[in-house]
Design a protein around this motif. Structure first.
Motif, PDB file in Angstrom:
ATOM      1  N   TRP A 128      14.684  18.412  16.882  1.00  0.00           N
ATOM      2  CA  TRP A 128      15.038  19.275  16.797  1.00  0.00           C
ATOM      3  C   TRP A 128      15.790  20.472  17.380  1.00  0.00           C
ATOM      4  O   TRP A 128      17.430  20.089  18.157  1.00  0.00           O
ATOM      5  CB  TRP A 128      14.858  19.729  15.172  1.00  0.00           C
ATOM      6  CG  TRP A 128      15.641  21.083  14.475  1.00  0.00           C
ATOM      7  CD1 TRP A 128      16.080  21.340  13.289  1.00  0.00           C
ATOM      8  CD2 TRP A 128      15.754  22.567  14.806  1.00  0.00           C
ATOM      9  NE1 TRP A 128      17.068  22.233  13.159  1.00  0.00           N
ATOM     10  CE2 TRP A 128      16.871  23.245  14.127  1.00  0.00           C
ATOM     11  CE3 TRP A 128      14.575  23.147  16.327  1.00  0.00           C
ATOM     12  CZ2 TRP A 128      16.224  24.171  14.198  1.00  0.00           C
ATOM     13  CZ3 TRP A 128      15.169  24.778  16.372  1.00  0.00           C
ATOM     14  CH2 TRP A 128      16.017  25.282  15.739  1.00  0.00           C
TER      15      TRP A 128
ATOM     16  N   SER B 241      25.512  17.990  17.327  1.00  0.00           N
ATOM     17  CA  SER B 241      24.152  17.590  17.247  1.00  0.00           C
ATOM     18  C   SER B 241      24.579  16.075  17.248  1.00  0.00           C
ATOM     19  O   SER B 241      26.661  15.784  16.803  1.00  0.00           O
ATOM     20  CB  SER B 241      23.709  17.619  15.942  1.00  0.00           C
ATOM     21  OG  SER B 241      25.085  17.750  15.043  1.00  0.00           O
TER      22      SER B 241
ATOM     23  N   GLN C  95      18.639  29.326   9.849  1.00  0.00           N
ATOM     24  CA  GLN C  95      17.543  28.762   9.338  1.00  0.00           C
ATOM     25  C   GLN C  95      17.205  29.881   7.998  1.00  0.00           C
ATOM     26  O   GLN C  95      16.415  30.269   6.803  1.00  0.00           O
ATOM     27  CB  GLN C  95      16.021  28.975  10.225  1.00  0.00           C
ATOM     28  CG  GLN C  95      17.053  27.507  11.284  1.00  0.00           C
ATOM     29  CD  GLN C  95      16.170  25.995   9.948  1.00  0.00           C
ATOM     30  OE1 GLN C  95      14.847  26.303   8.935  1.00  0.00           O
ATOM     31  NE2 GLN C  95      17.324  25.516  10.101  1.00  0.00           N
TER      32      GLN C  95
ATOM     33  N   ASN D  99      18.497  18.283  19.456  1.00  0.00           N
ATOM     34  CA  ASN D  99      19.477  17.785  18.697  1.00  0.00           C
ATOM     35  C   ASN D  99      20.606  19.011  18.580  1.00  0.00           C
ATOM     36  O   ASN D  99      22.254  19.254  18.693  1.00  0.00           O
ATOM     37  CB  ASN D  99      19.498  17.026  17.574  1.00  0.00           C
ATOM     38  CG  ASN D  99      20.194  16.304  16.996  1.00  0.00           C
ATOM     39  OD1 ASN D  99      21.760  16.071  17.558  1.00  0.00           O
ATOM     40  ND2 ASN D  99      20.472  16.749  15.364  1.00  0.00           N
ATOM     41  N   ARG D 100      20.141  19.855  17.958  1.00  0.00           N
ATOM     42  CA  ARG D 100      20.743  21.563  17.363  1.00  0.00           C
ATOM     43  C   ARG D 100      20.959  22.436  17.834  1.00  0.00           C
ATOM     44  O   ARG D 100      22.128  22.986  17.879  1.00  0.00           O
ATOM     45  CB  ARG D 100      19.844  21.546  16.457  1.00  0.00           C
ATOM     46  CG  ARG D 100      19.643  21.067  14.793  1.00  0.00           C
ATOM     47  CD  ARG D 100      20.645  20.788  14.665  1.00  0.00           C
ATOM     48  NE  ARG D 100      21.994  21.919  13.582  1.00  0.00           N
ATOM     49  CZ  ARG D 100      22.272  21.752  12.546  1.00  0.00           C
ATOM     50  NH1 ARG D 100      22.316  21.157  12.390  1.00  0.00           N
ATOM     51  NH2 ARG D 100      23.114  22.705  12.196  1.00  0.00           N
TER      52      ARG D 100
ATOM     53  N   ASP E 135      21.534  15.234  10.642  1.00  0.00           N
ATOM     54  CA  ASP E 135      21.222  15.581  11.509  1.00  0.00           C
ATOM     55  C   ASP E 135      18.938  16.392  10.792  1.00  0.00           C
ATOM     56  O   ASP E 135      18.463  15.267  11.460  1.00  0.00           O
ATOM     57  CB  ASP E 135      20.807  17.092  11.803  1.00  0.00           C
ATOM     58  CG  ASP E 135      22.936  17.400  12.631  1.00  0.00           C
ATOM     59  OD1 ASP E 135      21.994  16.212  13.401  1.00  0.00           O
ATOM     60  OD2 ASP E 135      22.704  17.686  12.828  1.00  0.00           O
ATOM     61  N   SER E 136      19.099  16.063   9.785  1.00  0.00           N
ATOM     62  CA  SER E 136      17.809  16.321   9.037  1.00  0.00           C
ATOM     63  C   SER E 136      17.263  14.708   9.069  1.00  0.00           C
ATOM     64  O   SER E 136      16.305  14.854   9.221  1.00  0.00           O
ATOM     65  CB  SER E 136      18.695  16.573   7.562  1.00  0.00           C
ATOM     66  OG  SER E 136      18.345  18.198   7.970  1.00  0.00           O
TER      67      SER E 136
ATOM     68  N   THR F  95      15.568  14.096  12.176  1.00  0.00           N
ATOM     69  CA  THR F  95      14.723  15.251  12.250  1.00  0.00           C
ATOM     70  C   THR F  95      13.478  14.335  11.391  1.00  0.00           C
ATOM     71  O   THR F  95      12.565  14.579  12.156  1.00  0.00           O
ATOM     72  CB  THR F  95      15.040  16.481  12.197  1.00  0.00           C
ATOM     73  OG1 THR F  95      15.577  16.857  12.960  1.00  0.00           O
ATOM     74  CG2 THR F  95      13.911  17.608  12.681  1.00  0.00           C
TER      75      THR F  95
ATOM     76  N   GLU G  85      21.669  28.647  14.913  1.00  0.00           N
ATOM     77  CA  GLU G  85      20.974  28.276  13.984  1.00  0.00           C
ATOM     78  C   GLU G  85      19.211  28.478  14.052  1.00  0.00           C
ATOM     79  O   GLU G  85      18.817  28.742  12.565  1.00  0.00           O
ATOM     80  CB  GLU G  85      20.014  27.141  15.652  1.00  0.00           C
ATOM     81  CG  GLU G  85      20.722  25.772  15.671  1.00  0.00           C
ATOM     82  CD  GLU G  85      21.485  25.432  14.652  1.00  0.00           C
ATOM     83  OE1 GLU G  85      20.548  24.821  13.651  1.00  0.00           O
ATOM     84  OE2 GLU G  85      22.869  24.976  14.338  1.00  0.00           O
TER      85      GLU G  85
END
Length: 194
Positions: free
Chosen positions: A114, A128, A160, A117-118, A70-71, A74, A156
């Motif tokens: 992001w 995701s 964070q 996706n998330r 996922d990272s 992004t 989410e």
């Protein structure tokens, strides 16, 4: 020998399942709860009697792999924006207007990716991009259903905040009985491999 309990007219006792017991559970009474592992058998660790998630709990390494994917997804537009800014500015020490626009554009696209996706994808499907590739899904810890976009946003945001405050959030599934992070616990979800 004892006689089995009967209903008011000599038939079987009433059941909580519309007149029928769940498959494989004959003789189960309403106060016992449904256990897919068999009557009297313990459920998986941490879930108590009567509940099992609709799959295996996801192990920590595969969750890390999904998060890295996922990272990466992004990071691609953000890196592209930086590269375009460097190409536009050439050897200049300070960032010019064209380079600044390219860099800001890359970060805006990265943020939108992001969110899609998330929050949108994961809220609708439980997956995701990284979770889809690794075969993981986020579900409600109490009923096994998808958590939806509202809880996904909360998940989410908590992720964070917790990740910025303490690295333990990411490591918590290593010793947690339900393999949950703090943000999983905050919204009541588990990550499974269906």
């Amino acid at each position: 020998m004892t006689t089995p309990p009967s209903g008011p007219y000599g038939g079987p006792p009433p059941t909580p399942y519309g007149g029928q017991y769940p498959p494989g559970q004959p003789g189960q009474f309403p106060n016992q709860g449904y256990n897919p592992y068999g009557q009297g058998a313990p459920g998986p660790a941490g879930y108590g009697y009567g509940y099992a998630p609709p799959g295996r709990l996801a192990d920590w390494p595969i969750r890390v792999g999904a998060s890295l994917l996922d990272s990466l997804l992004t990071a691609i537009p953000a890196i592209a924006g930086v590269l375009v800014a460097l190409i536009v500015n050439g050897d200049q020490e300070e960032l010019g207007a064209g380079g600044g626009i390219a860099m800001i554009g890359g970060f805006v696209v990265a943020f939108l990716v992001w969110v899609w996706n998330r929050i949108v994808q994961q809220g609708r499907t439980g997956q995701s991009f990284g979770k889809k590739v690794t075969g993981l899904r986020v579900v409600d810890a109490h009923n096994g259903q998808l958590i939806g976009m509202g809880k996904t946003i909360g998940r989410e945001v908590c992720a964070q905040i917790f990740n910025q405050l303490c690295l333990l959030n990411v490591l918590w599934p290593l010793w947690d009985d339900k393999q949950q992070t703090w943000h999983d616990k905050a919204v009541g979800d588990v990550v499974i491999r269906p």
